[in-house]
Design an enzyme around this catalytic site. Structure first.
Site, PDB file in Angstrom:
ATOM      1  N   SER A 192     -37.557 131.417 111.710  1.00  0.00           N
ATOM      2  CA  SER A 192     -37.296 129.996 111.541  1.00  0.00           C
ATOM      3  C   SER A 192     -35.819 129.627 111.621  1.00  0.00           C
ATOM      4  CB  SER A 192     -37.854 129.524 110.193  1.00  0.00           C
ATOM      5  OG  SER A 192     -37.194 130.155 109.123  1.00  0.00           O
ATOM      6  N   GLY A 227     -44.545 129.923  88.330  1.00  0.00           N
ATOM      7  CA  GLY A 227     -44.154 128.860  87.420  1.00  0.00           C
ATOM      8  C   GLY A 227     -44.627 127.470  87.786  1.00  0.00           C
ATOM      9  N   LYS A 254     -38.934 123.600 102.209  1.00  0.00           N
ATOM     10  CA  LYS A 254     -37.618 123.515 102.835  1.00  0.00           C
ATOM     11  C   LYS A 254     -37.021 122.119 102.691  1.00  0.00           C
ATOM     12  CE  LYS A 254     -38.637 127.140 106.224  1.00  0.00           C
ATOM     13  NZ  LYS A 254     -38.883 127.443 107.641  1.00  0.00           N
TER      14      LYS A 254
END
Length: 831
Positions: A697, A372, A740
């Site tokens: 992470s 998208g 993030k």
């Protein structure tokens, strides 16, 4: 002594002569040489020539005929006339209405011109007659017979000469006269005839004629051979035409193939118009020849016809003219897409190189990003900016190599591959072809489509791409290929090596806000027919839709929600109970969203409202963009077990163990309270257990949450963190930093902790986001704890004395407990 060549011209040194004592008029001739014993009609129109004839008629009708050296000269001078001519007698004279004289002359003897008299009004010369004695010996008779035989062959081949001339030649006994008669009937140049006229000796004259006749016979034999070949070809063509007409008549009687001939002729013309390469044209013509010999209703005829149709329909020589204007291209990209500054810069650089090199040989761009964000529409914009046709090929789920290379014609229903089909649909050999979802191809027993793409996407090889169905090379070097993918790690390495990766990050909330206002709302209002009504969306409405009804990096779900609101408004406008005027304002407010879209779909992705013990906020990357990831740790009386829940992968489990090991091994340095690990259980939970999670992470986040739970010290609700932890406490860099940080900003988090080695990734963060975030760069996990914790750890030992007096001692903390319902053989091995 060597004898001279009898065929060469050797004028006699002292020919016997008889002088004309009086001056004789001279008539210059164009393109004709008159020989003795010849009766020739002449048309005279030049003034000097007419005066010469008038002067001859006043005297004894004698006139000397002499050829010009240049036939184009209208008024020749003395130097432009030959020195040897023929004395002729004027037999008839006729004056034509236009002033031209027609005379009939008969040549009598050769003469050599000694000097010229008058030259002003007409030519008058003094000449001497050359008297030749004919020798009759055996050699001369043999030479005469040879010449007559050659002349007979010449007459038989040359239909313009009557056969009676042969009889005349056979009855001539004088060698000189024979030579003159034969020469007069030969089609020779003026120079050659003049050379024979100047050969006074009969023997020399006959030798020259023999040489000329031999040469002319060779030429005429070749001409006859050529005529025969042409005649045979014409007969063959006429024969084929006759047979075809018969076939047409037979087929017409049988009621089949009435238009067969016309169809084959149309295909033949279409093959020529297609301008195929030599190899492809030969295959098409060969297949057309086979088609003409097949019954129209046979299966083989259908296969051949389809093959010819495909060859004809391909754009072998058709191209669209490139119009690469960087300013125009930038305008188109900005018009079609909001944001994506670095991606647009890379595309403009690519177009600039193409314009300078006038070639597309270079890296194939691969646009990688979450769904998208506009990867496919970027390809369409590139095609529009280059003035090229555009075609999209979806590779998602493709498992058959024949989808790329096509099927061989031996199979029923065979077709070319998707590449050739796209070229046929575009109608040009230089379109922009977008290979969509290149990371989602598979492979099975039918082959590996990614291997077939290696040739397509290699600029050094695709100039002779071979499709199994077409079976002839097609040039793809002028085609611009673009590819798209969501993730890079599923692209095969050999294919990835041919691509230049361009990452498309997710949109920020501010970018989504601009996109929905500029593009999505006007588009959906027009699609749903409410653009003529006064429908107003408040800005806070968009923000609430973005935060509570969508969770994505792109804007696809956002557009669906806007479309849903537009449809409900459309229904409301035409409803009898709520029918409104076009001028009445319809306002969509945050409070009315529940009415249009129902209850909010997403709530969990929020930061904590208070500083809590045992809860740390991490940052995670997903295929749809970034998200925050709260990690919860609970401490309870137990037997030293560790429970990990939340659909975790092996790497994330190992990160949890590394965090615990670091805390236990550095307990004194980290000022941890005394803990008897054999008397407690730890439960580490990652919310939204239905979503698989993996990766290193979350290492520092897990360690922080465990430290907080064990030492009963709260973690700041305004801090989120990401980074891998080692047993020595080092914080290692991780990926997906931009996504993030966008997620953290979206949830109102103001402080970020990450590895100092991720400093380079911060350049990609938009300035309006960076100024609202305080980013802490750390080297060690101890720095993370100092920043994230609020308050000091407790000093009292952590133990559950009463509990263990009843239950007894437990197992070692180094084992990991997984709930029985989700435990499997693999998970036990991993543990």
């Amino acid at each position: 002594m060597n004898r001279p060549d009898e065929g060469a011209y050797q004028p006699p040194t002292t020919p016997p002569v008889s002088e004309y004592k009086n001056m004789v008029p001279l008539l210059p001739l164009r393109d004709v040489v008159v020989f003795p014993f010849m009766v020739v009609p002449l048309f005279v129109g030049r003034k000097k020539s007419i005066r010469s004839i008038e002067e001859a008629m006043l005297k004894d009708r004698k006139i000397i005929l002499c050829a010009q050296k240049q036939a184009k000269t209208d008024d020749p001078n003395v130097e432009e006339l030959y020195n040897t001519g023929t004395v002729a007698e004027i037999l008839q004279l006729l004056k034509l209405p236009d002033g031209i004289l027609k005379i009939l002359v008969e040549g009598t003897t050769r003469v050599r011109i000694k000097k010229f008299g008058k030259t002003e009004d007409f030519f008058e010369v003094e000449a001497e007659e050359v008297l030749v004695v004919d020798e009759k010996n055996i050699e001369m008779q043999a030479l005469m017979r040879n010449v007559i035989g050659l002349f007979e062959q010449y007459v038989k081949l040359n239909k313009k000469i009557p056969l009676e001339v042969i009889m005349v030649a056979n009855n001539v006994e004088e060698p000189g006269r024979l030579a003159d008669i034969i020469t007069a009937h030969l089609t020779l140049k003026v120079e050659e005839k003049q050379e024979i006229l100047e050969a006074f000796e009969p023997k020399i004259r006959l030798n020259k004629i023999a040489t000329i006749l031999n040469r002319e016979l060779e030429i005429m034999m070749v001409e006859k051979k050529i005529r025969g070949q042409v005649r045979k070809q014409m007969e063959q063509i006429q024969k084929e035409y006759y047979l075809r007409e018969q076939m047409k008549a037979i087929q017409k009687e049988l009621g089949e193939g009435e238009d067969r001939g016309e169809e084959l002729e149309e295909l033949k013309v279409a093959i020529v118009k297609a301008k195929m390469p030599e190899e492809a044209r030969e295959k098409a013509e060969k297949e057309l020849s086979k088609l003409g010999k097949m019954p129209p209703g046979s299966a083989e005829a259908t296969v051949s016809r389809n093959y010819i149709d495909w060859l004809i329909s391909l754009p072998w020589a058709k191209t669209s003219k490139d119009k690469i204007e960087i300013e125009k291209a930038e305008e188109i990209l900005d018009e079609d897409h909001y944001g994506l500054k670095k991606v647009k810069e890379r595309i403009l650089e690519f177009l600039a190189v193409c314009k300078l090199k006038k070639s597309l040989k270079g890296p194939i761009l691969c646009l990688i990003g979450p769904p998208g964000v506009g990867k496919t529409s970027l390809g369409r914009s590139i095609a529009r900016s280059m003035n090229r046709k555009f075609s999209r090929i979806s590779l998602g789920g493709m498992r058959d190599e024949a989808e790329i290379r096509g099927h061989r014609r031996t199979y029923i229903g065979a077709l070319p591959g998707r590449i050739i089909q796209a070229l046929r649909d575009c109608g040009t050999k230089n379109p922009v072809i977008l290979l969509d979802e290149i990371d989602k191809m598979g492979m099975d027993f039918r082959g590996d489509p990614s291997s077939a793409l290696l040739e397509v996407l290699d600029p050094e090889q695709n100039s002779s791409f071979s499709d199994h169905y077409i079976a002839t090379p097609f040039d793809l070097s002028k085609t611009l290929f673009l590819t798209t993918a969501n993730v890079p790690h599923t692209i095969p390495p050999a294919l990835k090596d041919r691509l230049e990766i361009v990452y498309l990050p997710g949109y920020t909330e501010e970018e989504k806000l601009e996109i929905v206002k500029r593009y999505l709302v006007p588009k959906q209002m027009e699609v749903n027919g409410i653009d003529k009504y006064n429908v107003v969306f408040e800005e806070e409405t968009f923000r609430q839709i973005i935060r509570q009804y969508t969770r994505e990096s792109g804007v696809r779900s956002l557009e669906r929600e806007i479309a849903s609101i537009s449809r409900k408004i459309a229904r409301k406008l035409i409803s009898k109970d709520t029918q409104q005027d076009a001028k009445t304002e319809i306002r969509v407010t945050p409070e009315s969203l529940t009415h249009y879209l129902g209850i909010p779909k997403f709530h969990s992705d929020k930061k904590e409202e208070n500083h809590e013990i045992g809860v740390a906020t991490g940052l995670a990357w997903t295929e749809v963009g970034g998200t925050i990831l709260p990690i919860e740790v609970a401490v309870m009386p137990g037997r030293g077990k560790i429970s990990l829940t939340g659909s975790l992968g092996n790497v994330m489990k190992e990160s949890a163990l590394a965090g615990i090991s670091y805390l236990r091994s550095h307990a004194e340095d980290l000022k941890m309270r005394p803990i008897n690990y054999e008397r407690i259980d730890l439960h580490i939970h990652f919310p939204e257990g239905g979503i698989p999670k993996d990766g290193p992470s979350a290492g520092i986040t897990i360690a922080t949450a465990i430290y907080s739970a064990l030492n009963e010290v709260p973690v700041s609700k305004d801090i989120a963190m990401t980074g891998e932890i080692t047993l020595r406490g080092k914080v290692l860099p991780v990926g997906g930093i931009k996504e993030k940080l966008l997620a953290a900003h979206r949830q109102g988090i103001t402080q970020i902790i990450l590895s100092e080695e991720n400093e380079k990734d911060l350049e990609e963060i938009p300035e309006e986001i960076r100024k609202n975030l305080t980013i802490h760069r750390v080297k060690n996990a101890s720095d993370v704890l100092k920043l994230a914790l609020v308050g000091e750890p407790k000093k009292t030992p952590l133990e559950f004395k009463d509990y263990f007096e009843k239950k007894g001692k437990g197992r070692n903390l180094n084992s990991i407990m997984i709930p029985k319902k989700t435990r499997s053989k693999d998970s036990e091995n991993d543990a």
